[in-house]
Design a protein around this motif. Structure first.
Motif, PDB file in Angstrom:
ATOM      1  N   UNK A  22       6.533  -2.269   0.383  1.00  0.00           N
ATOM      2  CA  UNK A  22       6.529  -1.279   1.455  1.00  0.00           C
ATOM      3  C   UNK A  22       6.321  -2.005   2.779  1.00  0.00           C
ATOM      4  N   UNK A  23       7.243  -1.811   3.713  1.00  0.00           N
ATOM      5  CA  UNK A  23       7.164  -2.481   5.007  1.00  0.00           C
ATOM      6  C   UNK A  23       5.954  -1.998   5.799  1.00  0.00           C
ATOM      7  N   UNK A  24       5.223  -2.933   6.431  1.00  0.00           N
ATOM      8  CA  UNK A  24       4.078  -2.628   7.275  1.00  0.00           C
ATOM      9  C   UNK A  24       4.445  -2.868   8.743  1.00  0.00           C
ATOM     10  N   UNK A  25       3.552  -2.525   9.667  1.00  0.00           N
ATOM     11  CA  UNK A  25       3.850  -2.747  11.076  1.00  0.00           C
ATOM     12  C   UNK A  25       3.605  -4.213  11.440  1.00  0.00           C
ATOM     13  N   UNK A  26       3.800  -4.546  12.708  1.00  0.00           N
ATOM     14  CA  UNK A  26       3.753  -5.949  13.135  1.00  0.00           C
ATOM     15  C   UNK A  26       2.357  -6.550  13.010  1.00  0.00           C
ATOM     16  N   UNK A  27       1.349  -5.715  12.817  1.00  0.00           N
ATOM     17  CA  UNK A  27      -0.017  -6.213  12.631  1.00  0.00           C
ATOM     18  C   UNK A  27      -0.449  -6.163  11.173  1.00  0.00           C
ATOM     19  N   UNK A  28       0.467  -5.759  10.296  1.00  0.00           N
ATOM     20  CA  UNK A  28       0.155  -5.717   8.878  1.00  0.00           C
ATOM     21  C   UNK A  28      -0.547  -4.453   8.435  1.00  0.00           C
ATOM     22  N   UNK A  29      -0.409  -3.388   9.218  1.00  0.00           N
ATOM     23  CA  UNK A  29      -1.027  -2.113   8.875  1.00  0.00           C
ATOM     24  C   UNK A  29       0.025  -1.115   8.403  1.00  0.00           C
ATOM     25  N   UNK A  30      -0.374  -0.096   7.628  1.00  0.00           N
ATOM     26  CA  UNK A  30       0.585   0.909   7.164  1.00  0.00           C
ATOM     27  C   UNK A  30       1.270   1.622   8.327  1.00  0.00           C
ATOM     28  N   UNK A  31       2.542   1.949   8.161  1.00  0.00           N
ATOM     29  CA  UNK A  31       3.301   2.674   9.172  1.00  0.00           C
ATOM     30  C   UNK A  31       3.134   4.166   8.918  1.00  0.00           C
ATOM     31  N   UNK A  32       2.596   4.865   9.891  1.00  0.00           N
ATOM     32  CA  UNK A  32       2.405   6.312   9.769  1.00  0.00           C
ATOM     33  C   UNK A  32       3.716   6.999  10.128  1.00  0.00           C
ATOM     34  N   UNK A  33       4.465   7.397   9.122  1.00  0.00           N
ATOM     35  CA  UNK A  33       5.778   7.980   9.369  1.00  0.00           C
ATOM     36  C   UNK A  33       6.211   8.793   8.161  1.00  0.00           C
ATOM     37  N   UNK A  34       7.079   9.772   8.408  1.00  0.00           N
ATOM     38  CA  UNK A  34       7.652  10.545   7.321  1.00  0.00           C
ATOM     39  C   UNK A  34       8.849   9.849   6.690  1.00  0.00           C
ATOM     40  N   UNK A  35       9.301   8.762   7.314  1.00  0.00           N
ATOM     41  CA  UNK A  35      10.460   8.038   6.819  1.00  0.00           C
ATOM     42  C   UNK A  35      10.070   7.043   5.723  1.00  0.00           C
ATOM     43  N   UNK A  36      11.061   6.634   4.956  1.00  0.00           N
ATOM     44  CA  UNK A  36      10.837   5.747   3.808  1.00  0.00           C
ATOM     45  C   UNK A  36      10.980   4.284   4.227  1.00  0.00           C
ATOM     46  N   UNK A  37       9.931   3.496   4.031  1.00  0.00           N
ATOM     47  CA  UNK A  37       9.950   2.072   4.378  1.00  0.00           C
ATOM     48  C   UNK A  37       9.832   1.191   3.129  1.00  0.00           C
ATOM     49  N   UNK A  38      10.255   1.699   1.997  1.00  0.00           N
ATOM     50  CA  UNK A  38      10.088   0.976   0.734  1.00  0.00           C
ATOM     51  C   UNK A  38      11.352   0.231   0.329  1.00  0.00           C
TER      52      UNK A  38
END
Length: 225
Positions: free
Chosen positions: A114-130
């Motif tokens: 699962x893709x994280x943000x540029x700081x390595x934190x979870x992305x809060x979004x309704x979209x799929x980042x897997x």
């Protein structure tokens, strides 16, 4: 995008896990044993100004990676970019580091990433980042071979893939008895990944054959149904 050549990628890929495939059955002219499956992940990630980013990520056992990103439906059509670098795992997190020291983060989850943000934190979004771990399956397309170069065109998508690691396909193609370079319909057990190109510093989408194959020169992609 700037591409950094990783010479280690030209060596045989280290097997990270082995997928045991069912033995070949039926009256198939070409058959082969199971092959190792590397760590390849694929998915379509969200895009702000296109219809999605078709993403393929190869994590090599030597600590290097290759990333292919195709921006779908841009004003200039589909645009593909490749990059390479190094990856490390820290707990459940995967960190990718490009040659310019830019970093990307993923979270290992149920065998997928699962893709994280540029700081390595979870992305809060309704979209799929897997990105899902790819598994071998039956692929249908047309294979051709000439002058030590092999390619496979997927019947469903029309996308072309390099084939660099399958003597079974090469031998089966020659057994069909067609002139070199002639596309021949084939059903092959395998999966799609990315590999270094024959051109230094470049990369290609690639077909990786893992199991049985079946050539049939009486068929074509237009007749697959």
């Amino acid at each position: 995008m700037e591409i950094n050549v990783n010479k280690k990628l030209l060596a045989t890929l280290a097997a990270v896990s082995v997928c045991t495939l069912i033995g070949c059955k039926g009256n198939l002219p070409q058959q082969t044993s199971s092959q190792p499956v590397d760590q390849t992940f694929q998915g379509v990630l969200p895009c702000a100004d296109c219809s999605g980013i078709d993403t393929t990520l190869l994590l090599d056992g030597d600590g290097s990676y290759i990333l292919e990103q195709t921006y779908l439906g841009t004003r200039d059509g589909d645009q593909s970019f490749f990059e390479s670098g190094q990856w490390v795992k820290n707990g459940e997190k995967i960190r990718l580091t490009k040659s310019d020291n830019q970093k990307y983060y993923y979270l290992s989850k149920g065998g997928n990433l699962v893709m994280l943000d540029i700081e390595g934190n979870p992305i809060e979004s309704q979209f799929n980042y897997e990105l899902k771990r790819v598994k071998p399956k039956k692929l249908i397309g047309e294979y051709s071979y000439m002058a030590d170069a092999a390619s496979f065109t997927d019947c469903n998508t029309g996308k072309q893939y390099a084939v660099t690691e399958s003597l079974d396909l090469e031998r089966g193609y020659h057994q069909v008895g067609v002139e070199g370079g002639t596309p021949v319909y084939v059903e092959v057990e395998g999966y799609y990944s990315v590999r270094p190109s024959m051109e230094d510093g470049q990369f290609d989408p690639a077909l990786i054959q893992t199991g049985k194959i079946h050539f049939d020169k009486s068929k074509s992609c237009n007749m697959k149904k």
